[in-house]
Design an enzyme around this catalytic site. Structure first.
Site, PDB file in Angstrom:
ATOM      1  CG  ASN A 214      91.624  13.286  23.783  1.00  0.00           C
ATOM      2  OD1 ASN A 214      91.038  13.857  24.982  1.00  0.00           O
ATOM      3  ND2 ASN A 214      91.045  13.342  22.806  1.00  0.00           N
ATOM      4  N   PRO A 237      86.884  17.780  26.141  1.00  0.00           N
ATOM      5  CG  PRO A 237      86.258  19.890  26.819  1.00  0.00           C
ATOM      6  CD  PRO A 237      87.475  19.245  25.878  1.00  0.00           C
ATOM      7  CB  SER A 238      84.770  15.727  22.094  1.00  0.00           C
ATOM      8  OG  SER A 238      86.210  15.617  22.009  1.00  0.00           O
ATOM      9  CB  SER A 322      97.343  20.803  17.381  1.00  0.00           C
ATOM     10  OG  SER A 322      98.498  20.840  17.767  1.00  0.00           O
ATOM     11  CB  THR A 323      96.279  19.190  22.392  1.00  0.00           C
ATOM     12  OG1 THR A 323      94.733  19.628  22.426  1.00  0.00           O
ATOM     13  CG2 THR A 323      96.505  19.338  23.981  1.00  0.00           C
ATOM     14  N   GLY A 324      98.882  19.460  20.784  1.00  0.00           N
ATOM     15  CA  GLY A 324     100.294  18.914  20.639  1.00  0.00           C
ATOM     16  C   GLY A 324     101.121  20.363  20.908  1.00  0.00           C
ATOM     17  CG  HIS A 370      95.810  15.829  -0.664  1.00  0.00           C
ATOM     18  ND1 HIS A 370      95.478  14.642  -0.034  1.00  0.00           N
ATOM     19  CD2 HIS A 370      95.860  15.794  -1.918  1.00  0.00           C
ATOM     20  CE1 HIS A 370      95.305  13.821  -1.102  1.00  0.00           C
ATOM     21  NE2 HIS A 370      95.560  14.364  -2.022  1.00  0.00           N
TER      22      HIS A 370
END
Ligand SMILES: *[C@@H]1O[C@H](CO)[C@@H](O)[C@H](O)[C@H]1NC(C)=O
Ligand SMILES: *[C@@H]1O[C@H](CO)[C@@H](O)[C@H](O)[C@H]1NC(C)=O
Ligand SMILES: *[C@@H]1O[C@H](CO)[C@@H](O)[C@H](O)[C@H]1NC(C)=O
Ligand SMILES: *[C@@H]1O[C@H](CO)[C@@H](O)[C@H](O)[C@H]1NC(C)=O
Ligand SMILES: *[C@@H]1O[C@H](CO)[C@@H](O)[C@H](O)[C@H]1NC(C)=O
Length: 398
Positions: A214, A237-238, A322-324, A370
Site C-alpha cells: 500500500n 484502491p482506497s 489481508s494483503t500481507g 482482544h
C-alpha cells in the site's frame, strides 16, 4: 451475530476489529460491514489450548558463563524448542481467550529458540501452494491466462463478471512478468511500527526481491529502517481515492510519490470488487500517459479465491485475506528464502515499549488486546516450522 441483534456490542466489536485490520497491512473491502461481522462471529468461540500451555512454560535463555552449565542449558533449550515446534504443529485453529500478554510470552519463547530453515518443510508447503494456487502462472492477470472473450468473475462479488475485450486485454502483460523467478532471498515488508528504529533497511535492500504494501514511504529518515528498494508494491484502491483524489488534481503528487519505487510493479486488486475496477484502470492509464517506469499489474481474482480456500483449510476463515498474507503466500512460491519484516499486530514490543500502528505515523494502538488475528498465528507457525523467517525486532547491523 445477526444485524440488529445487539447493535451497541456489535458496533464496539466492529470498531475493535477495524482497528486490528488497520494494523495488519489490510486489504480493501468496500463491503466491510459484512466482513467484520463474519470476523466477529469467528472470534466468539474456540480455545487455543496448546499455545496456552506453551505460554506458561517460559524457556530460560542461557546466562551462565560456566561451559558445563552452558552445555546443559542449551540442551534443555533445544529440547524445549523441539517441544515448541511440535506444540505448534498440534495447534488448534481458534485463538479466543488469548491476551496480548499471552502472545508476547509465546513470542519471547519463539525468539529464544534458534531459527533454522527447514528445506523439507519448505518444499512441502510450497508444493501445496503450487497445487492449489500456482502463483507463478496465476497470481497476476496476463494475456496468457486470460484470453480475449473471457468472462472474468470477481473475487468477492462472485456473481458479477466483467467481459475481457481487447481494450482491457491490452492492459495485461503477455505472460507472468517475474522473469528472474525463482528469486533467492525475498523480503516481505509490512508497515508495522515495529520497524521504527529497527535498522533493517540495509538487510532489506540486500534482498533479491522486495515486496511492500500500500504505497508506504521508503525515502528520507525511514529508509535506514525499512530500506529503499522495492520490486512490487500493492495499492489499495482506497488510497487512490482518499489520498490522491482519484488522480485528478493530485495526479502529479501521485506520480512523484511512486517515482520513489523505481521500476517496481504496482499491484492492484482490480477484479476483487466492481468498485475497484475503474480506479485500478485509472492508475494504469495515468502511468501509461506519463510514461512512468512502474508497471501496473492486477491480482487474478481466481488466484485469490483459491488462496483463500487454501488458508480456510488451515482455519483462516475471515471473509478476505489481508494483503500481507496474500503477498507472503506469493513470496513463498516465488522465492527460495522469505523473510518478513514489519509484521507486528501488537501494541507493544516484548520489552513493553509501545509500538505505533505504522512505521510512518505516531498513532499508538490502544493498549490491551482482544483478538489475535488468526493470520498472525499462521505466520508464526510458518516461522516455527522453518518455512519463512519473521524478523521480530531490530536487525543486526554489521
Ligand atoms: C562448572 O560447573 C560444573 C558443574 O556445575 C563444575 O563442576 C565446574 O567446576 C564449574 N566450572 C567452573 C569453571 O566454574
Ligand atoms: C461470456 O458471457 C456472455 C454473455 O453472458 C456470453 O455470451 C459468452 O458466451 C460468454 N463467454 C464465454 C467465453 O463463456
Ligand atoms: C523523520 O522525519 C520526519 C520529518 O521529515 C519527522 O517528522 C519524523 O519524526 C522523523 N522520524 C524519525 C524516526 O526520526
Ligand atoms: C482446523 O485446521 C484443520 C487443518 O489444519 C482443518 O482440518 C480443520 O477443519 C480446522 N478446524 C476449524 C474449526 O476450522
Ligand atoms: C519512533 O520511535 C521514536 C523513539 O523510540 C519515537 O520518538 C518516534 O515517535 C517513533 N516514530 C514513529 C513514526 O512512531
Amino acid at each position: 451475530m445477526r444485524p440488529g441483534g445487539a447493535p451497541l456490542a456489535l458496533l464496539a466489536s466492529l470498531l475493535l476489529l477495524l482497528l486490528l485490520r488497520l494494523l495488519w497491512c489490510p486489504a480493501d473491502a468496500p463491503d466491510s460491514s459484512r466482513l467484520l461481522m463474519e470476523e466477529s462471529r469467528e472470534a466468539t468461540h474456540g480455545t487455543f489450548a496448546a499455545l496456552r500451555t506453551l505460554s506458561n512454560r517460559a524457556i530460560p535463555v542461557p546466562s551462565t558463563t560456566n561451559s558445563t552449565d552452558l552445555k546443559e542449558e542449551s540442551l534443555q533449550l533445544s529440547e524445549k524448542c523441539t517441544k515448541l515446534h511440535y506444540g505448534f504443529k498440534a495447534l488448534p485453529n481458534q485463538t479466543k481467550g488469548y491476551s496480548e500478554d499471552d502472545y508476547l510470552r509465546i513470542i519471547t519463547n519463539i525468539q529464544s529458540c534458534p531459527w533454522k530453515r527447514q528445506a523439507e518443510e519448505y518444499e512441502n508447503f510450497r508444493a501445496k501452494l503450487a497445487s492449489c494456487c500456482d502463483a507463478i502462472q496465476n497470481f497476476v492477470v496476463s494475456q496468457n491466462n486470460t484470453p480475449v472473450g473471457t468472462n472474468m468473475t470477481y473475487e468477492v462479488e462472485s456473481k458479477k463478471e466483467i467481459p475481457i475485450r481487447q481494450n482491457i486485454f491490452h492492459m495485461f502483460p503477455e505472460s507472468q512478468p517475474f522473469v528472474e523467478y525463482p528469486y533467492n532471498q525475498c523480503a516481505v515488508v509490512g508497515n508495522g511500527g515495529i520497524l521504527n528504529r529497527s535498522h533493517c533497511g540495509a538487510e532489506i535492500d540486500k534482498s533479491d526481491f522486495v515486496f511492500r504494501c500500500n504505497l508506504p514511504p521508503t525515502t528520507g529518515n525511514v529508509s535506514k529502517d525499512v530500506g529503499s528498494k522495492t520490486n512490487l508494491v500493492t495499492v489499495n484502491p482506497s488510497i487512490i481515492t482518499l489520498k490522491y483524489g482519484n488522480l485528478k488534481e493530485k495526479k502529479a503528487v501521485f506520480l512523484e510519490d511512486i517515482s520513489t519505487y523505481g521500476d517496481a510493479f504496482l499491484l492492484l486488486p482490480a477484479f476483487s470488487f466492481r468498485a475497484n475496477t475503474g480506479t485500478s484502470f485509472k492508475v494504469y492509464f495515468t502511468l501509461k500517459e506519463s510514461k512512468a517506469r512502474q508497471k501496473v499489474l492486477f491480482f487474478h481474482p481466481k488466484y485469490l479465491k483459491h488462496l483463500a480456500l487454501f488458508w480456510r483449510t488451515k482455519g483462516v476463515t475471515a471473509y478476505r485475506l489481508s494483503t500481507g498474507l496474500m503477498i507472503t503466500s506469493v513470496a513463498v512460491e516465488l522465492c527460495e528464502n522469505v523473510k518478513l519484516y514489519g509484521f507486528w499486530p501488537f501494541s507493544r514490543t516484548v520489552e513493553d515499549t509501545p509500538v505505533s500502528h505504522h512505521y510512518y505515523d505516531n498513532k499508538l494502538p490502544k493498549r490491551g488486546f482482544h483478538q489475535m488475528p488468526k493470520e498472525y498465528s499462521q505466520i508464526l507457525q510458518l516461522h516455527v516450522k522453518g518455512i519463512l523467517k519473521l524478523q521480530f525486532s531490530k536487525c543486526e547491523v554489521a
